[in-house]
Scaffold this active site. Structure first.
Site, mmCIF file in Angstrom:
data_model
loop_
_atom_site.group_PDB
_atom_site.id
_atom_site.type_symbol
_atom_site.label_atom_id
_atom_site.label_comp_id
_atom_site.label_asym_id
_atom_site.label_seq_id
_atom_site.Cartn_x
_atom_site.Cartn_y
_atom_site.Cartn_z
ATOM 1 C CB VAL A 170 -0.916 -0.098 1.227
ATOM 2 C CG1 VAL A 170 -1.773 1.302 1.281
ATOM 3 C CG2 VAL A 170 -2.121 -1.222 1.227
ATOM 4 C CB ILE B 251 -15.753 0.480 -1.489
ATOM 5 C CG1 ILE B 251 -15.431 -0.724 -2.251
ATOM 6 C CG2 ILE B 251 -17.066 0.724 -1.707
ATOM 7 C CD1 ILE B 251 -16.083 -2.149 -1.983
ATOM 8 N N GLY C 67 -1.010 -15.131 -3.326
ATOM 9 C CA GLY C 67 -0.943 -13.913 -2.631
ATOM 10 C C GLY C 67 -2.338 -13.248 -2.095
ATOM 11 C CG ASP D 47 -9.456 -8.189 7.860
ATOM 12 O OD1 ASP D 47 -8.422 -7.189 7.851
ATOM 13 O OD2 ASP D 47 -10.433 -8.041 6.872
ATOM 14 N N GLY E 279 -10.976 -1.444 1.385
ATOM 15 C CA GLY E 279 -10.226 -0.884 0.434
ATOM 16 C C GLY E 279 -10.640 0.451 -0.352
ATOM 17 C CB VAL F 104 -13.975 -0.175 6.019
ATOM 18 C CG1 VAL F 104 -15.062 -1.028 5.790
ATOM 19 C CG2 VAL F 104 -13.865 -0.063 7.702
ATOM 20 C CE LYS G 236 -10.958 -5.041 6.116
ATOM 21 N NZ LYS G 236 -10.745 -5.921 4.896
#
Length: 423
Positions: free
Chosen positions: A16, A138, A189, A203, A136, A134, A207
């Site tokens: 990122v 969007i 990946g 995860d 990515g 949260v 979120k």
């Protein structure tokens, strides 16, 4: 009259961080606004200086001392992309305390330390933005806090973890067992070497805590968000770790598929929240959301239901949200919670939503023939028989009644997972 640039320090240059730096260094025209200053990357903190140089980052930007960048008077805004709880939490707190805006994609820090970070941000007046934490790329948190401010949010739910959705999609479409698909996800990946944070639901729970803060104005304790589906005699394995190819095949025969849904809703003065493998209709929006795609639904009054979907992970998607937050900082738009009232007090305990009446899906192994009438939730159940068992979707029943019904027909040494059915 030109404005002096906003001096940006980036902590972390991984997948990122690298994508964010590419946007800042090589595509500044995309970030130009008429009402905000330009950006200037003044420093990048990395763990491995040699690798960062090999990856093409200029040596004069690099340091392995992120705390120095937070304290440096020559930095205006901190972009935290290191991941993990520490030292990220300490660095974010220090930056906010010094009055420096912070942009982060770190859902773990925000979910587990949200109340104190929000308090520090409000005290110092420094913007704290975390859209990238949260779903990515969007846009979902800003709409919740600002665009939907004229609505009463009733429920927010979604597929918010791409790794688990990739695994469940492959299991449903290819009939492969969980362990085999997990290995493929790691090879491609999509899953970490230690995938527990994704596949056990942690995860998604983090979120969901963030979504609940923006939807309902309160922070939840991530540890109180349920992650285990019920069984006839107790509780199942966390997240999707107990989902089998046999269960997926049985669900498909009933027109269902299993997805990991994160759901939070208001119940009186409490917030229900859970991250639960759920049987959804195969032809529903959640049912056809495949691969690493994320999908979130918001139910609001008076608006109704809105649905958003798109890339939920990866450098390109997440950096899009980070860069958008940086532009918001430059424009003086404040924190992610926009004009929402402060959340005061410690994080609250989420209420278990599974006690509501609903249909339940289970795959029963081959058992001896049942003498007499079936218990009520099963007497008109939809079912499909296989050589090795039976797929069943019950009538509407509370969890207690569903458990009692299955326990009445199962041998004492047999247990089955009961997946809530989303109608």
């Amino acid at each position: 009259m030109s404005r002096p640039p906003l001096r940006v320090a980036v902590l972390g240059a991984g997948t990122v961080g690298g994508a964010v730096l590419d946007g800042l260094l090589h595509h500044p025209e995309r970030l130009a606004t008429a009402d905000g200053p330009p950006f200037a990357v003044v420093a990048v903190a990395v763990r491995d200086l040699g690798k960062a140089r090999d990856d093409g980052l200029a040596g004069d930007l690099l340091t392995d001392a992120p705390a120095h960048l937070v304290a440096d008077a020559e930095t205006d805004v901190i972009v935290e992309l290191m991941g993990g709880i520490e030292p990220a939490r300490t660095l974010i707190t220090a930056a906010l305390s010094a009055g420096k805006p912070v942009v982060t994609a770190n859902k773990s820090v925000v979910a587990h330390h949200g109340p104190e970070l929000e308090a520090e941000s409000r005290k110092s007046g420094a913007a704290f933005r975390f859209e990238a934490a949260v779903a990515g790329g969007i846009p979902i948190l800003a709409p919740l806090a600002a665009d939907l401010a004229g609505n009463d949010i009733i429920r927010v739910r979604g597929i918010v973890n791409g790794t688990t959705n990739f695994i469940l999609t492959a299991m449903a479409q290819e009939g492969q067992p969980y362990d085999e698909v997990l290995r493929e996800a790691q090879d491609q990946g999509y899953a970490e070497a230690d995938p527990s944070g994704d596949v056990e639901g942690d995860d998604a729970a983090n979120k969901l805590v963030i979504l609940a803060r923006l939807a309902f104005g309160r922070w939840l304790d991530p540890g109180s968000v349920g992650r285990r589906p019920p069984t006839a005699r107790g509780m199942g394995r966390p997240g999707i770790t107990g989902v089998s190819d046999q269960q997926m095949e049985g669900a498909a025969a009933l027109g269902l598929t299993i997805k990991l849904l994160a759901t939070a809703s208001r119940r009186d003065d409490e917030i229900e929240a859970a991250v639960m493998p759920t049987a959804v209709p195969s032809d529903s929006p959640f049912g056809w959301t495949d691969g690493v795609t994320n999908r979130i639904e918001i139910e609001a009054d008076p608006l109704g239901t809105i649905r958003v979907a798109g890339p939920g992970a990866g450098g390109a998607a997440t950096s899009s949200a980070v860069l958008g937050d940086l532009v918001a900082v430059a424009r003086g738009l404040g924190s992610t919670w926009a004009g929402l009232s402060p959340s005061t007090g410690p994080a609250e305990t989420a209420v278990d939503p599974l006690d509501r009446p609903r249909r339940w899906y289970a795959f029963l192994p081959a058992i001896p023939a049942i003498d007499g009438d079936l218990p009520a939730p099963l007497d008109r159940a939809a079912s499909v028989e296989f050589e090795d068992g039976t797929a069943i979707r019950t009538e509407v029943a509370t969890l207690a009644k569903a458990r009692a019904a299955f326990a009445a027909i199962l041998p004492d040494d047999v247990d089955v997972t009961l997946y809530p059915v989303d109608d």
